[in-house]
Design an enzyme around this catalytic site. Structure first.
Site, PDB file in Angstrom:
ATOM      1  N   GLU A  47       0.892  -0.887   0.345  1.00  0.00           N
ATOM      2  CA  GLU A  47       0.898   0.521  -0.434  1.00  0.00           C
ATOM      3  C   GLU A  47       0.882   1.295  -0.775  1.00  0.00           C
ATOM      4  OE1 GLU A  47      -3.846  -0.187   2.719  1.00  0.00           O
ATOM      5  OE2 GLU A  47      -1.982  -1.701   3.208  1.00  0.00           O
ATOM      6  N   ARG A  88       5.000   2.887  -1.448  1.00  0.00           N
ATOM      7  CA  ARG A  88       5.741   2.895  -2.351  1.00  0.00           C
ATOM      8  C   ARG A  88       6.902   3.108  -2.849  1.00  0.00           C
ATOM      9  NH1 ARG A  88       3.190   7.801  -1.653  1.00  0.00           N
ATOM     10  NH2 ARG A  88       3.878   8.586   0.570  1.00  0.00           N
ATOM     11  N   GLY A 127       0.043   1.801   4.338  1.00  0.00           N
ATOM     12  CA  GLY A 127      -0.477   2.702   3.504  1.00  0.00           C
ATOM     13  C   GLY A 127       0.541   3.927   3.116  1.00  0.00           C
ATOM     14  N   SER A 164       7.392   5.122   2.161  1.00  0.00           N
ATOM     15  CA  SER A 164       7.700   4.799   0.490  1.00  0.00           C
ATOM     16  C   SER A 164       8.670   4.407   1.042  1.00  0.00           C
ATOM     17  CB  SER A 164       8.186   6.752   1.204  1.00  0.00           C
ATOM     18  OG  SER A 164       7.312   7.250   0.603  1.00  0.00           O
ATOM     19  N   ALA A 203       2.265   2.709   8.339  1.00  0.00           N
ATOM     20  CA  ALA A 203       1.776   3.501   7.702  1.00  0.00           C
ATOM     21  C   ALA A 203       2.437   5.098   7.467  1.00  0.00           C
ATOM     22  CB  ALA A 203       0.317   3.315   8.045  1.00  0.00           C
ATOM     23  N   ASP A 240       8.322   1.694  11.889  1.00  0.00           N
ATOM     24  CA  ASP A 240       7.263   1.931  12.722  1.00  0.00           C
ATOM     25  C   ASP A 240       5.642   2.970  11.706  1.00  0.00           C
ATOM     26  OD1 ASP A 240       6.980   0.455  14.847  1.00  0.00           O
ATOM     27  OD2 ASP A 240       6.441   1.625  16.855  1.00  0.00           O
ATOM     28  N   ALA A 241       4.691   3.323  12.252  1.00  0.00           N
ATOM     29  CA  ALA A 241       4.000   4.474  11.258  1.00  0.00           C
ATOM     30  C   ALA A 241       4.415   5.599  11.042  1.00  0.00           C
ATOM     31  CB  ALA A 241       2.846   4.033  11.626  1.00  0.00           C
ATOM     32  N   GLY A 290      21.603   8.861   6.936  1.00  0.00           N
ATOM     33  CA  GLY A 290      21.945   9.778   8.606  1.00  0.00           C
ATOM     34  C   GLY A 290      21.562   9.922   9.387  1.00  0.00           C
ATOM     35  N   LYS A 339      24.103   5.483  13.153  1.00  0.00           N
ATOM     36  CA  LYS A 339      24.232   5.769  11.965  1.00  0.00           C
ATOM     37  C   LYS A 339      23.055   4.977  11.215  1.00  0.00           C
ATOM     38  CE  LYS A 339      25.699   9.372  12.200  1.00  0.00           C
ATOM     39  NZ  LYS A 339      26.772  10.875  10.860  1.00  0.00           N
TER      40      LYS A 339
END
Length: 401
Positions: free
Chosen positions: A269, A271, A286, A289, A312, A327-328, A335, A364
């Site tokens: 859901e 990208r 949802g 990315s 999400a 986590d959402a 970095g 990092k």
């Protein structure tokens, strides 16, 4: 007759002018009326590496050298004419009865039989006398020199014949033209502008679905597995790979770019940007990315391991090993500074032997790239990014896949 065919193939492969292909196939092309550029090349059958080398021998011995449209050390594009069709069918004589009776048999012969129909119906060329069908041979994985070879590579990726990130796609954006797509047909933008008045006055103006250099995934191939679900055709670009079954892509914020995708069962859901590879069993929430390599300065392709959960609206800019959770709303970049308490570090060390201890417990994001079993979270009391050993088992709903 079959033995005669086998001898023909063997003799050709042992000849001095035999050149082994990386891939080959016959494509139908769409030609721009004004610029004469190729807008699209559609392959009904793609032969990759050592697949169907008998047909490769047939095609190479049926072509006319004067019909070569493009030739280099890495690729060759040849016009299909009447002579090619008739010669190929003659070579295929031992297999024609089976091909006529079973449309699933001898796919390359099926292509030539369709070319025969095009010949009989005077469809091998367009009204300007330009060839609409080409034999395309890729010899080496070099930067794309033609639209035909670019489409061949994208199809090889989408079919899984070539692994994601394994092909040289340099120059692909320069080869492909931006076009207006209506259904499966590309329109030259300049031609639409020039003919806009006439098309609209006659109610012939096409319903344009999108404008892009790339077609959509479902415009070029049918998923190999029946349990792959794409709920919005606009969300997957041609050149994406959707794995070996069980991939589900929901509408909304989901998207998969070319040269990216999932290796198996996956709920997406979010990208999946270019060059991102997602492991089986992973759930991308949802709006989540996973960053790619096309822009923004990131040159390190990201891999997401098996059985991960990207919450999400999370952002993942490093690779994850197996069994990780973001986590959402959490953004993990190369970095980012992440705190790991000493007792949690010891737990992570059990599944990541190469993890190096920091006295201040700060790490990092790039140091945690590719590590297994890491749960990334934002401390709700102080806003710090923290990481600890994930103990949650990620299981997708089997009824959905």
């Amino acid at each position: 007759m079959i033995n005669k065919f086998k001898n023909f193939v063997s003799n050709y492969q042992q000849s001095n002018h035999y050149k082994e292909p990386l891939g080959f196939g016959i494509a139908r092309v769409d030609i721009a009326p004004i610029s004469k550029k190729i807008l699209c090349a559609t392959y009904p059958v793609l032969n990759w590496k050592d697949e169907n080398l008998g047909s490769y021998a047939v095609f190479c011995n049926s072509l006319s050298k004067e019909k070569i449209l493009k030739e280099s050390a890495s690729e060759r594009v040849i016009e299909i004419d009447e002579s090619f069709v008739l010669k190929a069918l003659d070579f295929y004589t031992p297999f024609l009865n089976e091909a006529y009776s079973n449309k699933m048999a001898h796919k390359n012969i099926q292509v030539v039989l369709e070319l025969l129909k095009a010949l009989e119906e005077n469809r091998l060329k367009n009204s300007d006398g330009e060839s609409l069908y080409r034999l395309v041979i890729l010899y080496e994985d070099k930067p794309c020199e033609s639209v035909e070879s670019a489409y061949m590579k994208l199809l090889a990726l989408s079919l899984g014949k070539a692994p994601l990130r394994s092909l040289n796609l340099e120059g692909i954006f320069n080869q492909l033209s931006n076009a207006a797509w209506s259904g499966n047909k590309p329109y030259e933008l300049e031609w639409l502008r020039m003919n806009e008045v006439a098309l609209k006055m006659r109610d012939h103006f096409p319903s344009i679905d999108f404008i892009d250099k790339f077609p959509r995934y479902l415009m070029q191939l049918i998923p190999e597995f029946d349990n792959i679900r794409l709920l919005d055709s606009s969300k997957t670009r041609f050149g994406a790979y959707l794995g070996t079954g069980g991939y589900t892509q929901m509408p909304g914020a989901s998207y998969v770019n070319f040269n990216a995708g999932a290796m198996g069962v996956c709920m997406n859901e979010g990208r999946i940007s270019s060059s991102v590879v997602v492991g089986a069993g992973t759930d991308i929430g949802g709006g989540a990315s996973v960053l790619g390599v096309l822009s923004g300065g990131n040159n390190n392709p990201i891999s997401i391991g098996k059985n991960c959960l990207l919450g999400a609206n999370s952002v993942t800019g490093i690779s994850l090993g197996d069994g990780c959770i973001v986590d959402a709303g959490v953004a993990i970049l190369a970095g980012s500074v992440i705190e790991i308490e000493e007792n949690e570090f010891k737990k992570l060390l059990e599944v990541n032997s190469a993890l190096e201890k920091h006295a201040n417990n700060l790490y990092k994001g790039k140091e945690l790239s590719g590590k297994n079993g890491v749960h990334f979270r934002s401390n709700s009391q102080n806003g710090k990014l923290i990481a600890f050993r994930s103990v949650k088992k990620i299981e997708l709903n089997q009824n959905l896949h």
